[in-house]
Design an enzyme around this catalytic site. Sequence first.
Site, short mmCIF file in Angstrom:
data_model
loop_
_atom_site.label_atom_id
_atom_site.label_comp_id
_atom_site.label_asym_id
_atom_site.label_seq_id
_atom_site.Cartn_x
_atom_site.Cartn_y
_atom_site.Cartn_z
N GLY A 32 0.83 -1.20 0.00
CA GLY A 32 0.00 0.00 0.00
C GLY A 32 0.86 1.24 0.00
N ASN A 106 -6.03 -4.91 7.32
CA ASN A 106 -5.82 -5.33 5.94
C ASN A 106 -6.96 -6.27 5.57
OD1 ASN A 106 -3.49 -7.63 4.32
ND2 ASN A 106 -4.90 -6.19 3.41
N GLY A 107 -7.75 -5.88 4.56
CA GLY A 107 -8.85 -6.75 4.15
C GLY A 107 -10.03 -5.95 3.65
N CYS A 239 -5.97 -15.97 0.21
CA CYS A 239 -5.97 -15.42 -1.16
C CYS A 239 -4.76 -15.94 -1.93
CB CYS A 239 -5.92 -13.90 -1.09
SG CYS A 239 -5.70 -13.16 -2.71
N TYR A 245 1.32 -12.50 -6.78
CA TYR A 245 1.61 -11.10 -7.03
C TYR A 245 1.80 -10.23 -5.79
CZ TYR A 245 0.39 -6.36 -8.65
OH TYR A 245 0.37 -5.03 -8.89
N ASP A 349 2.41 -11.39 -14.45
CA ASP A 349 1.75 -12.06 -13.32
C ASP A 349 0.27 -12.31 -13.57
OD1 ASP A 349 0.37 -9.53 -12.30
OD2 ASP A 349 2.46 -8.96 -12.11
N CYS A 385 -13.25 -9.48 -6.98
CA CYS A 385 -12.86 -9.85 -5.62
C CYS A 385 -13.64 -8.99 -4.64
CB CYS A 385 -11.37 -9.62 -5.43
SG CYS A 385 -10.85 -9.92 -3.72
N CYS A 436 -8.67 -19.25 -1.34
CA CYS A 436 -9.73 -18.60 -2.10
C CYS A 436 -9.26 -18.57 -3.55
CB CYS A 436 -9.96 -17.17 -1.61
SG CYS A 436 -11.16 -16.29 -2.63
N CYS A 439 -11.80 -15.49 -7.79
CA CYS A 439 -11.75 -14.64 -8.99
C CYS A 439 -11.53 -15.47 -10.25
CB CYS A 439 -10.72 -13.53 -8.84
SG CYS A 439 -9.14 -14.06 -8.25
S1 SF4 Z 1 -11.25 -13.40 -5.11
FE1 SF4 Z 1 -9.14 -13.64 -5.94
S2 SF4 Z 1 -8.05 -11.79 -5.31
FE2 SF4 Z 1 -9.91 -11.92 -4.03
S3 SF4 Z 1 -9.30 -13.01 -2.17
FE3 SF4 Z 1 -10.08 -14.54 -3.59
S4 SF4 Z 1 -8.24 -15.25 -4.72
FE4 SF4 Z 1 -7.71 -13.31 -3.72
#
Ligand code: SF4
Length: 470
Positions: A32, A106-107, A239, A245, A349, A385, A436, A439
Site C-alpha cells: 500500500g 488489511n482486508g 488469497c 503477485y 503475473d 474480488c 480462495c 476470482c
Molecule cells: S477473489 Fe481472488 S483476489 Fe480476491 S481473495 Fe479470492 S483469490 Fe484473492
Amino acid sequence: MHESCGVFGVYAPGIDIARLIFFALFALQHRGQESAGIAVTDGGEIKIHTNTGLVSQAFTENSLALLKGYIGIGHNRYSTRGSSKPANAQPIIAKSEGLTLALAHNGNILNAKLLHDELQERGYSFRASTDAEVIANLILASPGKDWKGKIKHAMRRIQGAYSLTIMTQDELIGVRDPMGVRPLCLGTVDSGWVIASESCALDHIGAQFIREIEPGEIVLIDSKGVKSFEGKSDKKALCIFEYIYFARPDSTIQGRLLYQARQAMGEILAQEYPVDADLVMGVPDSATVAGISYSSASGIPYCEGLLKNRYVGRTFIEPDQRIRELGVQLKFNPLGKIIAGKRLVVVDDSIVRGTTTPRVVSLLRKAGAKEVHLRICAPPIRYPCFFGVDMATKWELIAAKKTVPEIRDYLSADSLGYLSLDGLIRAVDLPSDIFCLACFTGEYPIPVQIEMDKLALESLPQEELSEIKG
Ligand code: SF4
C-alpha cells in the site's frame, strides 16, 4: 490490481519501536502506497502520526522522535473502501466509555455498511469511511469483560477478510479472520514480540519468525507474554494472489517461500505453453522470477527486455485511468538493441482489465520485437474480488467478456497462455482447499449478496448482475 494494506505491530519494552515500525512498514511498502501511519503508547496516552504518501514521505526524524512507547502498530494503506483522503489513513484510534484502542486493518468487510449504520444509530461517531473504523467501534460496542471477549463477539458479527493489529494501553493484539484471507505472522525481536502481514518485514528488522497466526485466531501480547485464543474456522480461504503477485518473493506463507512458488509457475507455464522463441523476459518486478524459470525450463535465453524505473512506483497506485495509462510509459523503458528483431516470450503475473498489457506489448513492438508471446502466471480472472483486492467490477474484467483468443487479439499478442488452475495449485504446492480461488472460479468462500446489492446500486448493467448472481 490493487492490494489493501500492510499491517505491523510490536510489543518490546526497551526498544526504539517507532524506528522499528518505520523500517517494517518500509518492507511492507508494496502492500500500500497511499498513506502510512504509526501509533504507539507507553501505557498512557496513545500517540499517533499518519500522513499520505510513501513511508519515506510520511515520516520525518521529528515525527518519529515524538513516538515514544513500548507498544506500537503501523499501517501502509491502499484504499479498497473509502477514498484516499488523509482522514482514511491508518492506524485509527477509537474511544468509548473509558476504553481506547488503535487499530490497523488489511482486508475488506462485506457487511461494513450495515454495521456502520447500526453503530451510528447507537451513538458511535465516524470520522473516516474505512472498514477499520467500523471494526474498531464494533469492538468497543461489543459485550465482553475484557478485550478478548469483545473481539470474539465482534468477530461473530463481521463478514469478510481482516488481518488486524490492535493496540490498547497495555496490550498488542493480532487478529485474523476465520477464513484467513490475508496473511499475518508472529515473531520475536530481542525480548519483545512482533506481528506483521508478511515475514519479509520481520527479516528486515532482525526479528525471528515464529509462526503464522491461524485463521480465526486472536493473539494477545502483554507483560505476561503471549496468549493465543483459537477461533472457529469452518472454511479456509487464503488469497492465492498473495503467491502470484501481492506478497514479496522473499516472504514465506504457509511454509512456502514465494520465490519458489513463482519459480514453479514459470516452469509449469513453459510446460503448458511451449513456443519457438529467441528470448524470454519477465515483466518486472513481479514476474521476473517466473520469467527466469520459464527460460531455464524452456532452454530459451533470458533477457531484461524492459527496464523499470523503480522510482515511479506501481502503476496501480494511480486511481485515475488516464494517469494509469501514462504510468506504463513512465514506468518501463524497452531495451531496443536487445529485443529488436527477436521473438519474445513475455511472462507477466496477471491480466485484470487488460489496459496495461496492450501498452506493454505496444512498447515492445515499437522497440522492434518481431513476435510477442504472452505467458501469464494466473488463470483468467473472470470474477471480481470482494475480499480486499480492488481489481475491478465484473464488467471491467477482460476475461469476463472475452475468450482467450479474443483477448490475445485485443492485446495484439502473437500467442497467449494462461497458467491453468491445476498448474497454479501445483506451483504453490499446498492443498487447494485452503485457498480462495473465487476470482477464477466464481465460488466465493462466503455469500457475497451484500456486495452484489451494492454493485446493483452502482448501476451495474442488469444482464451483468444476473450473470454474477448466476
Ligand atoms: S477473489 Fe481472488 S483476489 Fe480476491 S481473495 Fe479470492 S483469490 Fe484473492
